[in-house]
Design a protein around this motif. Structure first.
Motif, mmCIF file in Angstrom:
data_model
loop_
_atom_site.group_PDB
_atom_site.id
_atom_site.type_symbol
_atom_site.label_atom_id
_atom_site.label_comp_id
_atom_site.label_asym_id
_atom_site.label_seq_id
_atom_site.Cartn_x
_atom_site.Cartn_y
_atom_site.Cartn_z
ATOM 1 N N ALA A 1 0.820 -1.200 -0.010
ATOM 2 C CA ALA A 1 -0.143 -0.030 -0.207
ATOM 3 C C ALA A 1 0.775 1.329 -0.039
ATOM 4 C CB ALA A 1 -0.924 -0.050 1.196
ATOM 5 N N LEU A 2 2.004 1.513 0.691
ATOM 6 C CA LEU A 2 2.881 2.194 0.837
ATOM 7 C C LEU A 2 3.394 2.713 -0.546
ATOM 8 C CD1 LEU A 2 4.385 1.961 4.337
ATOM 9 C CD2 LEU A 2 2.670 3.592 3.647
ATOM 10 N N ALA A 3 3.715 1.710 -1.163
ATOM 11 C CA ALA A 3 4.327 1.698 -2.509
ATOM 12 C C ALA A 3 3.376 2.046 -3.744
ATOM 13 C CB ALA A 3 5.009 0.427 -2.803
ATOM 14 N N ASN A 4 2.148 1.651 -3.657
ATOM 15 C CA ASN A 4 0.997 1.732 -4.592
ATOM 16 C C ASN A 4 -0.305 2.697 -4.463
ATOM 17 O OD1 ASN A 4 2.862 -0.301 -6.202
ATOM 18 N ND2 ASN A 4 1.777 -2.042 -4.802
ATOM 19 N N ASN A 5 -0.687 2.854 -3.342
ATOM 20 C CA ASN A 5 -1.669 3.675 -3.092
ATOM 21 C C ASN A 5 -1.734 4.647 -3.969
ATOM 22 O OD1 ASN A 5 -3.340 5.678 -1.126
ATOM 23 N ND2 ASN A 5 -3.977 3.761 -1.242
ATOM 24 N N ARG A 6 -2.788 4.982 -4.443
ATOM 25 C CA ARG A 6 -2.889 6.473 -5.388
ATOM 26 C C ARG A 6 -3.041 7.596 -4.616
ATOM 27 N NH1 ARG A 6 -1.729 2.402 -7.762
ATOM 28 N NH2 ARG A 6 -1.789 1.794 -9.999
ATOM 29 N N ASP A 7 -3.752 7.674 -3.607
ATOM 30 C CA ASP A 7 -3.854 8.659 -2.675
ATOM 31 C C ASP A 7 -2.541 9.120 -2.254
ATOM 32 O OD1 ASP A 7 -6.631 9.168 -3.114
ATOM 33 O OD2 ASP A 7 -7.087 7.687 -1.641
ATOM 34 N N GLN B 1 -16.734 -7.804 -0.477
ATOM 35 C CA GLN B 1 -16.503 -6.268 -0.353
ATOM 36 C C GLN B 1 -15.473 -5.905 0.458
ATOM 37 O OE1 GLN B 1 -20.557 -5.131 0.993
ATOM 38 N NE2 GLN B 1 -21.426 -5.136 -0.990
ATOM 39 N N ALA B 2 -15.248 -6.637 1.482
ATOM 40 C CA ALA B 2 -14.046 -6.185 2.413
ATOM 41 C C ALA B 2 -12.633 -6.495 1.810
ATOM 42 C CB ALA B 2 -14.142 -6.844 3.913
ATOM 43 N N SER B 3 -12.778 -7.639 1.000
ATOM 44 C CA SER B 3 -11.546 -7.926 0.168
ATOM 45 C C SER B 3 -11.563 -6.716 -0.872
ATOM 46 C CB SER B 3 -11.703 -9.039 -0.613
ATOM 47 O OG SER B 3 -10.592 -9.415 -1.226
ATOM 48 N N ASN B 4 -12.416 -6.226 -1.609
ATOM 49 C CA ASN B 4 -12.429 -5.201 -2.547
ATOM 50 C C ASN B 4 -11.656 -3.745 -1.665
ATOM 51 O OD1 ASN B 4 -13.255 -6.949 -4.444
ATOM 52 N ND2 ASN B 4 -15.459 -6.278 -4.324
ATOM 53 N N VAL B 5 -12.239 -3.533 -0.516
ATOM 54 C CA VAL B 5 -11.569 -2.414 0.078
ATOM 55 C C VAL B 5 -9.946 -2.452 0.262
ATOM 56 C CG1 VAL B 5 -11.632 -1.196 2.079
ATOM 57 C CG2 VAL B 5 -13.855 -1.811 0.995
ATOM 58 N N LEU B 6 -9.731 -3.549 0.758
ATOM 59 C CA LEU B 6 -8.459 -3.912 0.839
ATOM 60 C C LEU B 6 -7.444 -3.974 -0.294
ATOM 61 C CD1 LEU B 6 -6.286 -4.536 3.161
ATOM 62 C CD2 LEU B 6 -6.677 -7.099 2.745
ATOM 63 N N THR B 7 -8.084 -4.157 -1.280
ATOM 64 C CA THR B 7 -7.320 -4.269 -2.680
ATOM 65 C C THR B 7 -7.123 -2.844 -2.944
ATOM 66 O OG1 THR B 7 -8.291 -6.520 -3.314
ATOM 67 C CG2 THR B 7 -7.402 -4.955 -4.957
ATOM 68 N N LEU B 8 -8.104 -2.028 -3.034
ATOM 69 C CA LEU B 8 -8.179 -0.730 -3.292
ATOM 70 C C LEU B 8 -7.068 0.098 -2.520
ATOM 71 C CD1 LEU B 8 -9.233 1.672 -5.039
ATOM 72 C CD2 LEU B 8 -10.738 1.909 -3.173
ATOM 73 N N LEU B 9 -7.160 -0.155 -1.309
ATOM 74 C CA LEU B 9 -6.178 0.543 -0.435
ATOM 75 C C LEU B 9 -4.678 0.150 -0.775
ATOM 76 C CD1 LEU B 9 -7.922 0.264 3.149
ATOM 77 C CD2 LEU B 9 -7.489 2.337 1.856
ATOM 78 N N ARG C 1 0.060 8.994 5.206
ATOM 79 C CA ARG C 1 0.952 7.862 5.390
ATOM 80 C C ARG C 1 0.365 7.078 6.566
ATOM 81 N NH1 ARG C 1 5.945 5.520 4.040
ATOM 82 N NH2 ARG C 1 7.041 4.405 5.795
ATOM 83 N N ILE C 2 0.293 7.688 7.703
ATOM 84 C CA ILE C 2 -0.385 7.062 8.947
ATOM 85 C C ILE C 2 -1.562 6.610 8.905
ATOM 86 C CG2 ILE C 2 -0.893 7.460 11.414
ATOM 87 C CD1 ILE C 2 1.202 9.623 11.472
ATOM 88 N N THR C 3 -2.472 7.528 8.229
ATOM 89 C CA THR C 3 -3.790 7.080 8.037
ATOM 90 C C THR C 3 -3.871 5.750 7.070
ATOM 91 O OG1 THR C 3 -4.667 9.237 8.425
ATOM 92 C CG2 THR C 3 -6.184 7.917 7.337
ATOM 93 N N LEU C 4 -3.203 5.719 6.102
ATOM 94 C CA LEU C 4 -3.155 4.586 5.214
ATOM 95 C C LEU C 4 -2.798 3.152 5.870
ATOM 96 C CD1 LEU C 4 -3.212 3.474 2.366
ATOM 97 C CD2 LEU C 4 -1.110 3.930 1.843
ATOM 98 N N VAL C 5 -1.700 3.315 6.627
ATOM 99 C CA VAL C 5 -1.330 2.046 7.445
ATOM 100 C C VAL C 5 -2.327 1.626 8.185
ATOM 101 C CG1 VAL C 5 0.408 1.362 9.320
ATOM 102 C CG2 VAL C 5 1.157 2.768 7.556
ATOM 103 N N ALA C 6 -3.053 2.551 8.998
ATOM 104 C CA ALA C 6 -4.107 2.310 9.927
ATOM 105 C C ALA C 6 -5.426 1.649 9.091
ATOM 106 C CB ALA C 6 -4.675 3.509 10.819
ATOM 107 N N GLU C 7 -5.684 2.301 8.094
ATOM 108 C CA GLU C 7 -6.619 1.882 7.255
ATOM 109 C C GLU C 7 -6.570 0.345 6.615
ATOM 110 O OE1 GLU C 7 -9.818 3.006 7.006
ATOM 111 O OE2 GLU C 7 -9.039 4.500 8.512
ATOM 112 N N VAL C 8 -5.303 0.132 5.921
ATOM 113 C CA VAL C 8 -4.981 -1.172 5.636
ATOM 114 C C VAL C 8 -5.098 -2.138 6.612
ATOM 115 C CG1 VAL C 8 -3.338 -2.584 4.744
ATOM 116 C CG2 VAL C 8 -3.559 -0.236 3.614
ATOM 117 N N ALA C 9 -4.667 -1.944 7.890
ATOM 118 C CA ALA C 9 -4.649 -2.833 9.074
ATOM 119 C C ALA C 9 -6.213 -3.186 9.308
ATOM 120 C CB ALA C 9 -3.879 -2.235 10.230
#
Length: 465
Positions: free
Chosen positions: A65-71, A238-246, A163-171
């Motif tokens: 996610a830290l390498a690929n997340n578009r946001d 749907q949870a898997s789709n959310v994780l894939t997007l993040l 970045r902090i938010t992304l780590v938390a949201e992926v978890a």
């Protein structure tokens, strides 16, 4: 002579520049001096996310996610944009020197020539020029430079906050996916068990050993389990789709996922004092940088009421022939200082100053609100932490009691003492207790992630496992 005058004015402009911006003072934090729940002092941000999330599957997801997340990628580009804007603005503090070279040939007709004959003339010039450099006596350019620097720093802090938010949201998305997966497995096993019980009840009904009421009750439980299974199938996907997007990219060959009960997150995180949040949380630091920028813009708006002095100068050589450009006596120079004093602008400068002051007040309110939101997030997570631990203990006891109850009722039913209705009710309550315990474990783990994020953790990677 021209060089001496130019250098003198430049030195005077740099050395005598003053700032009309108000002296910056950090607003007092509009929150209590302590959190509602007393905790030990500490620094959550010192705990790297690899140490906080020991699950190797989750670590790989966060890395991706830290390498690929578009946001996050957009935020990094915003930082580059702000840096470029700051570099553009800071260039205004120094003069721009331009090398110039020009050549001109003109033809003058006989009726316009003083000699009465057609004349053709040439002119060539080479030089070095300084164009409209503002001598910043009243700090207008310097204030704009400080505002641009603060905006750049704010964009950097905003990227850290994301970045902090992304780590938390992926978890949280990963934990939610695991919770739905566990609930799905419980629903699947329950559905298979109830289908078998329904087939047996149908056989008993067909031979007259049970009533139609027993058959319909069994059928109701089967359809209820089927509906729960379908709902959990949708929620898990749907949870898997959310994780894939993040994460930003599909991942394969991941390690096996850990069950929620095996997740070893650090739940006892020291919160310290509310004042620590001012240094820990990048979103608060970003809000303060925006406040600094607004404060500096007031200085630029005030400086607009004072004279603006600009300097244009050039030096070089000129000749009517290329061969004579660098001969003795061909030197040229010009020196054009300009002073502009605002006299009447229909209230434009006053309105700009009012606007800068209003925006500064908005930035103060935004800074204070950011602190209040951070205080509330930490307080909510601390209050929920102890309550969720107690809730899990209670729900675990409920599950054990319901499992024992189902076992006893099943024995009594087989012995002909209990009715099928009592057995079906015990089975339904056991399934509900199992699902609720999974949900309670998810809430506790999500709470730990929320507290870790709220305290400013998630920037450091920590030791690689």
């Amino acid at each position: 002579m021209i060089k001496q005058v130019t250098l003198s004015l430049l030195a005077a402009g740099v050395l005598s520049a003053c700032s009309l911006a108000p002296t910056y003072e950090r607003p007092a934090a509009p929150v209590a001096d302590a959190f509602p729940v007393q905790t030990a002092a500490g620094n959550a941000s010192a705990t790297g996310w690899r140490d906080f999330f020991p699950d190797q599957r989750l670590q790989l997801l966060i890395d991706a996610a830290l390498a690929n997340n578009r946001d996050l990628r957009i935020a990094a580009l915003r930082v580059e944009e702000a840096r470029a804007l700051y570099n553009i603005q800071s260039a205004e503090l120094l003069p721009a020197l331009n090398a110039t070279a020009s050549g001109t040939r003109t033809r003058t007709p006989a009726n316009l020539s003083l000699s009465g004959r057609t004349a053709v003339g040439s002119s060539y010039q080479v030089g070095l020029g300084l164009t409209a450099f503002e001598l910043d006596f009243f700090g207008r350019v310097r204030s704009l430079n400080e505002a641009s620097l603060a905006q750049y720093l704010a964009s950097e802090e905003a990227a850290r906050a994301l970045r902090i938010t992304l780590v938390a949201e992926v978890a949280k998305a990963y934990l939610a996916e695991q919770a739905f997966d566990e609930q799905y497995e419980l629903a699947r096993k329950t559905f298979e068990s109830r289908e078998a019980a329904y087939r047996l009840a149908k056989q008993r009904f067909e031979v007259g050993a049970s009533s139609a009421l027993d058959l319909r009750q069994n059928e109701t439980l089967v359809q209820t389990a089927r509906a729960a299974l379908a709902a959990l199938t949708r929620q898990r996907a749907q949870a898997s789709n959310v994780l894939t997007l993040l994460v930003g990219a599909p991942l394969k060959d991941l390690p096996a996922a850990q069950r929620l009960s095996a997740q070893n997150l650090v739940t006892d995180i020291p919160a310290g004092l509310p004042s620590d949040l001012l240094e820990r949380r990048p979103d608060i630091r970003a809000a303060e940088q925006r406040l600094r920028a607004a404060n500096a813009n007031i200085g630029a708006a005030r400086a607009a009421f004072f004279p603006r002095i600009a300097l244009t100068a050039s030096t070089g050589t000129a000749s009517n022939a290329l061969s004579g450009l660098f001969e003795s006596g061909s030197r040229t120079w010009s020196f054009v200082p300009q002073l502009a004093l605002p006299i009447f602008d229909a209230g434009r400068n006053s309105a700009n100053l009012d606007l800068a002051q209003v925006r500064n007040n908005v930035a103060i309110a935004d800074y204070e609100k950011t602190i209040q939101v951070a205080f509330r997030e930490v307080s909510d997570a601390l209050v929920a932490r102890s309550a969720l631990e107690e809730q899990i203990d209670a729900q675990r006891a409920v599950l054990e009691a319901q499992a024992e109850r189902f076992k006893l009722v099943d024995q009594r039913y087989r012995a002909g003492v209990s009715s099928s209705l009592e057995l079906l009710d015990a089975e339904r309550e056991l399934f509900s207790a199992q699902q609720t315990l999974v949900q309670a474990r998810l809430l506790r783990l999500t709470n730990a992630v929320d507290l870790y994020r709220a305290l400013g953790g998630g920037l450091n990677e920590g030791a690689v496992k």
